[in-house]
Design an enzyme around this catalytic site. Structure first.
Site, mmCIF file in Angstrom:
data_model
loop_
_atom_site.group_PDB
_atom_site.id
_atom_site.type_symbol
_atom_site.label_atom_id
_atom_site.label_comp_id
_atom_site.label_asym_id
_atom_site.label_seq_id
_atom_site.Cartn_x
_atom_site.Cartn_y
_atom_site.Cartn_z
ATOM 1 N N GLU A 126 0.682 -1.140 0.066
ATOM 2 C CA GLU A 126 0.069 -0.155 0.011
ATOM 3 C C GLU A 126 1.069 1.316 -0.036
ATOM 4 O OE1 GLU A 126 0.137 -2.750 2.061
ATOM 5 O OE2 GLU A 126 -1.819 -2.794 3.225
ATOM 6 N N CYS A 160 -1.615 -3.186 7.314
ATOM 7 C CA CYS A 160 -1.254 -3.498 8.697
ATOM 8 C C CYS A 160 -1.628 -2.231 9.708
ATOM 9 C CB CYS A 160 0.491 -3.537 8.557
ATOM 10 S SG CYS A 160 1.139 -2.066 8.021
ATOM 11 N N CYS A 197 -0.099 0.825 7.085
ATOM 12 C CA CYS A 197 -0.764 1.103 5.831
ATOM 13 C C CYS A 197 -2.144 1.422 6.060
ATOM 14 C CB CYS A 197 -0.576 -0.423 5.008
ATOM 15 S SG CYS A 197 1.263 -0.623 4.511
HETATM 16 N N1 LIG Z 1 4.337 -7.050 3.764
HETATM 17 C C1 LIG Z 1 3.013 -6.259 4.008
HETATM 18 C C2 LIG Z 1 2.183 -6.353 5.391
HETATM 19 N N2 LIG Z 1 2.670 -7.296 6.089
HETATM 20 C C3 LIG Z 1 2.144 -7.288 7.893
HETATM 21 O O1 LIG Z 1 2.609 -6.116 8.287
HETATM 22 C C4 LIG Z 1 3.413 -6.633 9.586
HETATM 23 C C5 LIG Z 1 4.514 -5.477 9.827
HETATM 24 O O2 LIG Z 1 5.549 -5.432 8.834
HETATM 25 P P1 LIG Z 1 6.860 -4.618 9.169
HETATM 26 O O3 LIG Z 1 6.610 -3.346 9.832
HETATM 27 O O4 LIG Z 1 7.502 -4.497 7.699
HETATM 28 O O5 LIG Z 1 7.697 -5.746 9.884
HETATM 29 C C6 LIG Z 1 4.085 -7.966 9.081
HETATM 30 O O6 LIG Z 1 4.485 -8.696 10.367
HETATM 31 C C7 LIG Z 1 3.034 -8.574 8.410
HETATM 32 O O7 LIG Z 1 1.789 -8.971 9.427
HETATM 33 N N3 LIG Z 1 1.225 -5.676 5.569
HETATM 34 C C8 LIG Z 1 0.611 -4.714 4.852
HETATM 35 O O8 LIG Z 1 -0.178 -4.190 4.980
HETATM 36 N N4 LIG Z 1 1.350 -4.684 3.367
HETATM 37 C C9 LIG Z 1 2.391 -5.296 2.955
HETATM 38 O O9 LIG Z 1 2.872 -5.033 1.971
#
Ligand SMILES: Nc1c(N[C@@H]2O[C@H](COP(=O)(O)O)[C@@H](O)[C@H]2O)[nH]c(=O)[nH]c1=O
Length: 147
Positions: free
Chosen positions: A55, A79, A89
Site C-alpha cells: 500500500e 497493517c 498501511c
Molecule cells: N508486507 C505487508 C504487510 N505485512 C504485515 O505487516 C507486519 C509489519 O510489517 P513490518 O513493519 O514490515 O515488519 C508484518 O508482520 C505483516 O503482518 N502488511 C501490509 O499491509 N502490507 C504489506 O505489504
C-alpha cells in the site's frame, strides 16, 4: 460481486504472486488503487526483503492527491502497526482519503491485525474475505510461521 472489483483484486493477487518468496519473513501483498470511474490509478507489491509494503508503494507511486471515491484492493488486511516505526498501511490509506477498501485475507500477525478496525473507526467502508480463496495460498507459509 462486480466484475470490476474482481478484476482489481485479481490484479492485486497477481502482483503479490510475482513477489511471493522474495519478501523474507514478511508476507507478499498486492495493492491496486482504482478511481470511481474505473481507472487504475496505481498499484504496488511488497518489496524484496519485505519492504516497502504494498500500500505504501502504491500510494507513493501515485503523485498528487487521490481523487474522491478511490477504492483500494489489498490482498492482506492493511497493517495496523509497523515494526520499522513508519506509518502503518491502514493509517496511510486513511490519510490518503480512500473511500472504500477491499481485503482478501485477514492478517493474523500481531502488528498486521487490527488494520480493519482502524479503517472502520475512520468511517471508511471495508469489505473483507473478498476472493479470499484465491489469495489464501499467499499466506499459508506466513501464518504457519506464526504458530
Ligand atoms: N508486507 C505487508 C504487510 N505485512 C504485515 O505487516 C507486519 C509489519 O510489517 P513490518 O513493519 O514490515 O515488519 C508484518 O508482520 C505483516 O503482518 N502488511 C501490509 O499491509 N502490507 C504489506 O505489504
Amino acid at each position: 460481486m462486480r466484475q470490476q472489483d474482481q478484476d482489481a483484486m485479481r490484479r492485486a493477487i497477481e502482483l503479490a504472486r510475482a513477489q511471493h518468496g522474495r519478501t523474507g519473513e514478511n508476507p507478499s501483498v498486492g495493492c491496486v488503487l482504482i478511481s470511481a470511474d474505473g481507472r487504475r490509478l496505481s498499484e504496488g507489491a511488497t518489496g524484496d526483503g519485505g519492504r516497502p509494503h504494498a500500500e505504501q508503494l502504491a500510494l507513493t507511486l501515485f503523485e498528487g492527491k487521490l481523487p474522491p471515491g478511490t477504492t483500494a484492493y489489498v490482498t492482506l488486511e492493511p497493517c495496523r502497526e509497523r515494526s520499522t516505526g513508519e506509518a502503518s498501511c491502514s493509517h496511510r490509506l486513511i490519510e490518503a482519503g480512500v473511500a472504500k477498501v477491499f481485503v482478501a485475507v485477514m492478517d493474523r500477525h500481531p502488528k498486521g491485525a487490527g488494520g480493519k478496525a482502524a479503517i472502520e473507526a475512520a468511517g471508511i467502508e471495508i469489505e473483507t474475505g473478498f476472493l479470499e480463496e484465491e489469495a489464501a495460498f499467499l499466506y499459508e507459509d506466513f501464518f504457519a510461521s506464526l504458530d
